[in-house]
Design an enzyme around this catalytic site. Structure first.
Site, mmCIF file in Angstrom:
data_model
loop_
_atom_site.group_PDB
_atom_site.id
_atom_site.type_symbol
_atom_site.label_atom_id
_atom_site.label_comp_id
_atom_site.label_asym_id
_atom_site.label_seq_id
_atom_site.Cartn_x
_atom_site.Cartn_y
_atom_site.Cartn_z
ATOM 1 N N LYS A 164 45.962 42.611 33.299
ATOM 2 C CA LYS A 164 45.370 41.698 34.318
ATOM 3 C C LYS A 164 45.440 40.121 33.888
ATOM 4 O O LYS A 164 45.406 39.362 34.967
ATOM 5 C CB LYS A 164 44.030 42.071 35.023
ATOM 6 C CG LYS A 164 42.815 41.823 33.691
ATOM 7 C CD LYS A 164 42.229 40.376 33.742
ATOM 8 C CE LYS A 164 41.248 40.244 32.399
ATOM 9 N NZ LYS A 164 40.775 38.800 32.452
ATOM 10 N N THR B 228 40.214 38.239 38.156
ATOM 11 C CA THR B 228 40.758 36.902 37.605
ATOM 12 C C THR B 228 41.896 36.436 38.528
ATOM 13 O O THR B 228 42.308 35.277 38.310
ATOM 14 C CB THR B 228 41.215 37.471 36.258
ATOM 15 O OG1 THR B 228 41.570 38.789 36.342
ATOM 16 C CG2 THR B 228 40.470 37.170 35.125
#
Ligand SMILES: NC(=O)c1ccc[n+]([C@@H]2O[C@H](COP(=O)([O-])OP(=O)(O)OC[C@H]3O[C@@H](n4cnc5c(N)ncnc54)[C@H](O)[C@@H]3O)[C@@H](O)[C@H]2O)c1
Ligand SMILES: O=P(O)(O)OC[C@H](O)CO
Length: 328
Positions: free
Chosen positions: A188, A245
């Site tokens: 990620k 994020t």
């Protein structure tokens, strides 16, 4: 004051400090090892980490040290160093056999090893668990509601660590899928850089949604090939952290991407950084690990090219959009 054995935290950055505060908020004494002497002194004298977590008062149960021997006798060690430095830092601690709870998100460059593999080599004989999930340190330290994945092959260990770290606003979910928990957190960070580029280059919200969905497809392909389970990749430590994020400038990775998208050079952005943007280090080793497994990761490849300076933003976008049409 609690009479229980302290928990040790290795790493005095934002995340180590926030986790120390979580443990101390539950009444547990914490010994926080930091390499930066001024961080140690500030935590002990002022109950604050002004370098990495400014403005957040810390419990007096958090005591800081720069002496590895001070962690002898700790019930468990939370390892919260940047991924690329974890092996070197752990080698400075004499193995005591305490459980290690690994909190860094990344893959070691050169060796292509996941953090649990690095920890097992650096501290043989210590049982290993992983903590990952959508967790901005400043929100956790402020006591805002947060849920995480806590993974260990030994389910009893996962449950014990979860009980030690759980707080009313900090909720661990346990699993035995260590690879799944680690891969979500590592991948990620790379995808967050790509999402930041979309923002910085003003490509619009459709593009961001497409990137999150196609990025998750990359994470899933890679994760499944490494033995991770789909339910973990689609859970807190994978999709959950990807959504967090990829949508906020509170993320250092997303912010790095945004600045790349605005036309700044990676070499300028990465020199002399105080805080860590793990995705910049994970991207090349992730791409290599994927290549060796025959897995296509075009978004990761674009991030690598931007960081290496071999493509500019316009070319990277053109390359992604001109790929042959394929089934979803
Ligand atoms: N900050 C967060 O919100 C957050 C949340 C979850 C996970 N993490 C992960 O935790 C890990 C630590 O990140 P952080 O945010 O606490 O760090 P940070 O950016 O707040 O601080 C940088 C850390 O790196 C250390 N460091 C710098 N240069 C070093 C070197 N040459 N050798 C050894 N150590 C060095 C510093 O001492 C400091 O502890 C990363 O893997 C990160 O992805 C961070
Ligand atoms: O600031 P980032 O991009 O390192 O993200 C921090 C945490 O990993 C979010 O879960």
């Amino acid at each position: 004051m609690s009479m229980e054995a302290p928990i040790g935290v290795i790493g005095g950055g934002a995340w180590g400090t926030a986790l120390a505060q979580v443990l101390a908020a539950g009444g547990r004494p914490v010994t926080l090892w930091a390499r930066n002497r001024s961080v140690v002194e500030s935590i002990n004298a002022l109950h604050e980490n002004p370098v990495y977590l400014p403005g957040r008062p810390l419990s007096a149960l958090v005591r800081a040290t720069d002496d590895p021997a001070a962690l002898h006798g700790a019930a468990a060690l939370l390892v919260v160093t940047p991924a690329q430095h974890m092996r070197m830092i752990l080698s400075g601690f004499a193995p005591q056999g305490q459980p290690l709870l690994l909190c860094a998100k990344g893959i070691e460059a050169h060796s292509r090893k996941f953090m649990h593999e690095v920890a097992r080599e650096a501290m043989p004989g210590s049982p290993v668990a992983v903590l990952s999930g959508p967790t901005f340190a400043h929100e956790v330290a402020a006591g805002l509601p947060t849920a995480v994945t806590l993974a260990a092959e030994d389910e009893a260990l996962a449950r014990t660590l979860a009980e030690w770290i759980a707080q009313p606003a900090f909720r661990p979910y346990v699993t035995d899928d260590v690879a799944g928990a680690e891969i979500g957190g590592a991948v990620k960070n790379v995808l967050a850089i790509a999402c930041g580029v979309v923002e910085g280059a003003a490509l619009g919200q459709n593009a961001r949604a497409a990137l999150i969905a196609r990025g998750f497809a990359e994470m899933t392909r890679f994760g499944l090939a490494c033995g991770a389970r789909l339910e973990t990749l689609a859970g807190l430590s994978g999709l959950g952290d990807l959504v967090l994020t990829c949508s906020s400038t509170s993320s250092r990775n997303y912010t790095l991407g945004k600045e790349l998208g605005e036309g700044r050079k990676a070499s300028d952005l990465l020199v002399d950084r105080r805080t860590v943007a793990e995705g910049a280090f994970t991207a090349p080793v992730l791409l290599e690990a994927a290549r060796l497994r025959g897995i296509d990761m075009p978004i990761t490849a674009a991030v690598c090219a931007l960081i290496a300076g071999t493509l500019d933003v316009d070319d990277a976008i053109r390359t992604l959009l001109s790929r042959p049409l394929r089934a979803e």
